[in-house]
Design a protein around this motif. Structure first.
Motif, PDB file in Angstrom:
ATOM      1  N   ARG A  27       0.830  -1.209   0.000  1.00 45.36           N
ATOM      2  CA  ARG A  27       0.000   0.000   0.000  1.00 45.36           C
ATOM      3  C   ARG A  27       0.860   1.253   0.000  1.00 45.36           C
ATOM      4  O   ARG A  27       1.683   1.469   0.887  1.00 45.36           O
ATOM      5  CB  ARG A  27      -0.900   0.032   1.243  1.00 45.36           C
ATOM      6  CG  ARG A  27      -1.924  -1.071   1.298  1.00 45.36           C
ATOM      7  CD  ARG A  27      -3.121  -0.630   2.115  1.00 45.36           C
ATOM      8  NE  ARG A  27      -3.913   0.381   1.426  1.00 45.36           N
ATOM      9  CZ  ARG A  27      -4.985   0.987   1.941  1.00 45.36           C
ATOM     10  NH1 ARG A  27      -5.353   0.693   3.172  1.00 45.36           N
ATOM     11  NH2 ARG A  27      -5.653   1.878   1.266  1.00 45.36           N
ATOM     12  N   SER A  30      -0.750   7.017  -1.897  1.00 46.80           N
ATOM     13  CA  SER A  30      -1.808   7.427  -2.839  1.00 46.80           C
ATOM     14  C   SER A  30      -3.030   6.513  -2.767  1.00 46.80           C
ATOM     15  O   SER A  30      -4.118   6.899  -3.210  1.00 46.80           O
ATOM     16  CB  SER A  30      -1.269   7.455  -4.273  1.00 46.80           C
ATOM     17  OG  SER A  30      -0.825   6.169  -4.654  1.00 46.80           O
ATOM     18  N   SER A  31      -2.867   5.302  -2.217  1.00 47.01           N
ATOM     19  CA  SER A  31      -3.998   4.376  -2.119  1.00 47.01           C
ATOM     20  C   SER A  31      -4.797   4.569  -0.833  1.00 47.01           C
ATOM     21  O   SER A  31      -5.846   3.959  -0.653  1.00 47.01           O
ATOM     22  CB  SER A  31      -3.508   2.928  -2.191  1.00 47.01           C
ATOM     23  OG  SER A  31      -2.814   2.563  -1.001  1.00 47.01           O
ATOM     24  N   LEU A  32      -4.301   5.409   0.073  1.00 43.17           N
ATOM     25  CA  LEU A  32      -5.007   5.640   1.336  1.00 43.17           C
ATOM     26  C   LEU A  32      -6.128   6.650   1.146  1.00 43.17           C
ATOM     27  O   LEU A  32      -5.995   7.600   0.372  1.00 43.17           O
ATOM     28  CB  LEU A  32      -4.043   6.167   2.407  1.00 43.17           C
ATOM     29  CG  LEU A  32      -2.831   5.319   2.766  1.00 43.17           C
ATOM     30  CD1 LEU A  32      -2.063   5.975   3.908  1.00 43.17           C
ATOM     31  CD2 LEU A  32      -3.232   3.905   3.137  1.00 43.17           C
ATOM     32  N   SER A  33      -7.204   6.461   1.868  1.00 41.30           N
ATOM     33  CA  SER A  33      -8.302   7.427   1.836  1.00 41.30           C
ATOM     34  C   SER A  33      -8.347   8.194   3.149  1.00 41.30           C
ATOM     35  O   SER A  33      -7.857   7.715   4.181  1.00 41.30           O
ATOM     36  CB  SER A  33      -9.644   6.723   1.615  1.00 41.30           C
ATOM     37  OG  SER A  33     -10.033   6.008   2.787  1.00 41.30           O
ATOM     38  N   LEU A  34      -8.940   9.356   3.094  1.00 43.56           N
ATOM     39  CA  LEU A  34      -9.077  10.181   4.289  1.00 43.56           C
ATOM     40  C   LEU A  34      -9.863   9.430   5.365  1.00 43.56           C
ATOM     41  O   LEU A  34      -9.495   9.450   6.540  1.00 43.56           O
ATOM     42  CB  LEU A  34      -9.781  11.487   3.913  1.00 43.56           C
ATOM     43  CG  LEU A  34      -9.944  12.563   4.991  1.00 43.56           C
ATOM     44  CD1 LEU A  34     -10.046  13.935   4.332  1.00 43.56           C
ATOM     45  CD2 LEU A  34     -11.186  12.335   5.855  1.00 43.56           C
ATOM     46  N   ARG A  35     -10.924   8.735   4.960  1.00 42.58           N
ATOM     47  CA  ARG A  35     -11.749   8.000   5.920  1.00 42.58           C
ATOM     48  C   ARG A  35     -10.963   6.886   6.610  1.00 42.58           C
ATOM     49  O   ARG A  35     -11.101   6.649   7.814  1.00 42.58           O
ATOM     50  CB  ARG A  35     -12.986   7.416   5.212  1.00 42.58           C
ATOM     51  CG  ARG A  35     -14.038   8.462   4.881  1.00 42.58           C
ATOM     52  CD  ARG A  35     -15.271   7.836   4.252  1.00 42.58           C
ATOM     53  NE  ARG A  35     -16.307   8.840   4.027  1.00 42.58           N
ATOM     54  CZ  ARG A  35     -17.161   9.248   4.952  1.00 42.58           C
ATOM     55  NH1 ARG A  35     -17.098   8.739   6.175  1.00 42.58           N
ATOM     56  NH2 ARG A  35     -18.064  10.159   4.664  1.00 42.58           N
ATOM     57  N   GLU A  36     -10.114   6.198   5.832  1.00 40.88           N
ATOM     58  CA  GLU A  36      -9.305   5.117   6.413  1.00 40.88           C
ATOM     59  C   GLU A  36      -8.342   5.654   7.462  1.00 40.88           C
ATOM     60  O   GLU A  36      -8.186   5.062   8.535  1.00 40.88           O
ATOM     61  CB  GLU A  36      -8.508   4.416   5.310  1.00 40.88           C
ATOM     62  CG  GLU A  36      -9.323   3.508   4.413  1.00 40.88           C
ATOM     63  CD  GLU A  36      -8.468   2.904   3.320  1.00 40.88           C
ATOM     64  OE1 GLU A  36      -8.528   1.677   3.140  1.00 40.88           O
ATOM     65  OE2 GLU A  36      -7.719   3.649   2.654  1.00 40.88           O
ATOM     66  N   PRO A  45     -14.171  11.467  10.315  1.00 42.76           N
ATOM     67  CA  PRO A  45     -13.555  12.072   9.133  1.00 42.76           C
ATOM     68  C   PRO A  45     -13.573  13.598   9.157  1.00 42.76           C
ATOM     69  O   PRO A  45     -12.622  14.236   8.693  1.00 42.76           O
ATOM     70  CB  PRO A  45     -14.411  11.527   7.987  1.00 42.76           C
ATOM     71  CG  PRO A  45     -14.918  10.210   8.497  1.00 42.76           C
ATOM     72  CD  PRO A  45     -15.165  10.431   9.963  1.00 42.76           C
ATOM     73  N   ASP A  54      -6.014  18.718   3.297  1.00 44.66           N
ATOM     74  CA  ASP A  54      -6.422  17.567   2.498  1.00 44.66           C
ATOM     75  C   ASP A  54      -5.371  16.471   2.659  1.00 44.66           C
ATOM     76  O   ASP A  54      -4.405  16.612   3.416  1.00 44.66           O
ATOM     77  CB  ASP A  54      -6.588  17.949   1.016  1.00 44.66           C
ATOM     78  CG  ASP A  54      -5.371  18.703   0.472  1.00 44.66           C
ATOM     79  OD1 ASP A  54      -4.249  18.489   0.987  1.00 44.66           O
ATOM     80  OD2 ASP A  54      -5.532  19.507  -0.464  1.00 44.66           O
ATOM     81  N   MET A  55      -5.548  15.374   1.936  1.00 45.52           N
ATOM     82  CA  MET A  55      -4.617  14.253   2.045  1.00 45.52           C
ATOM     83  C   MET A  55      -3.223  14.616   1.525  1.00 45.52           C
ATOM     84  O   MET A  55      -2.220  14.083   1.999  1.00 45.52           O
ATOM     85  CB  MET A  55      -5.162  13.040   1.290  1.00 45.52           C
ATOM     86  CG  MET A  55      -6.292  12.313   2.013  1.00 45.52           C
ATOM     87  SD  MET A  55      -5.724  11.496   3.564  1.00 45.52           S
ATOM     88  CE  MET A  55      -4.783  10.115   2.900  1.00 45.52           C
TER      89      MET A  55
END
Length: 203
Positions: A27, A30-36, A45, A54-55
């Motif tokens: 991982r 770039s594959s991470l989401s804010l929610r995760e 969130p 932002d991310m």
């Protein structure tokens, strides 16, 4: 720092550490989401935006922290050298310990160095420049050579170290030990060549 400011910094740290924990060989950032990331940190969130725009801003913070962590370790190595020991051996040992203990931090630097985000590429380039500049300062003082010669030597050494670090990520202990020995030999060749070159220039 007041209690409220301390709590805010603690929450910010929890987001940074949560993002680092989710990085792995499989991982990328770039594959991470804010929610995760927020969920991993135990936050809603919406709380994320109180600390990062932002991310991308979070990612840039991770790059800065990763580079700083590596530079701090190498500074500690130079302090150990002052107490006696081989500068190259101790530096390589310290770097390999960093790869072993923080592989995903180093993966972040490697991936974003050639990633699709210009902001990330520039941030990693700055960290490498800082790393090179500190080594240049050390070499210039220790070898009593010109700034340009020390910088050329530092750049060559940093290139070898980062390239070897990328290889080390997927190696077992025996392979890493062999790689470390190879690095030590390569760095010593550069150091001896630089020393011989400096002496020849003085003649």
């Amino acid at each position: 720092m007041g209690i409220r400011a301390e709590q805010k910094e603690k929450t910010r740290r929890s987001l940074i550490e949560a993002a680092f924990r989710q990085l792995s060989a499989e991982r990328s950032f770039s594959s991470l989401s804010l929610r995760e990331v927020a969920r991993e940190a135990g936050l809603a969130p919406t709380s994320f935006y109180r600390h990062f725009k932002d991310m991308e801003e979070l990612g840039l913070t991770l790059v800065d922290e990763g580079g700083l962590t590596l530079r701090q370790l190498m500074r500690q190595a130079r302090q150990r050298i002052a107490d006696g020991g081989s500068v190259i051996q101790i530096s390589v040992k310290t770097f390999m310990e960093f790869i072993d203990s923080s592989p995903d931090v180093f993966r972040l630097l490697l991936r974003e160095r050639s990633g699709t985000s210009a902001a990330f590429r520039q941030a990693v380039a700055r960290e490498i420049q800082h790393f090179t500049a500190e080594l240049t300062d050390y070499l210039e003082e220790r070898q009593r050579t010109s700034r340009s010669y020390a910088e050329a030597q530092a750049q060559a050494m940093v290139t070898i170290v980062f390239s070897a670090g990328a290889e080390a990520l997927d190696m077992n202990d025996d392979e890493r030990e062999a790689l470390a020995e190879r690095m030590i030999l390569q760095l010593r060749i550069i150091a001896k060549g630089a020393d011989a070159y400096n002496k020849a220039k003085r003649l």
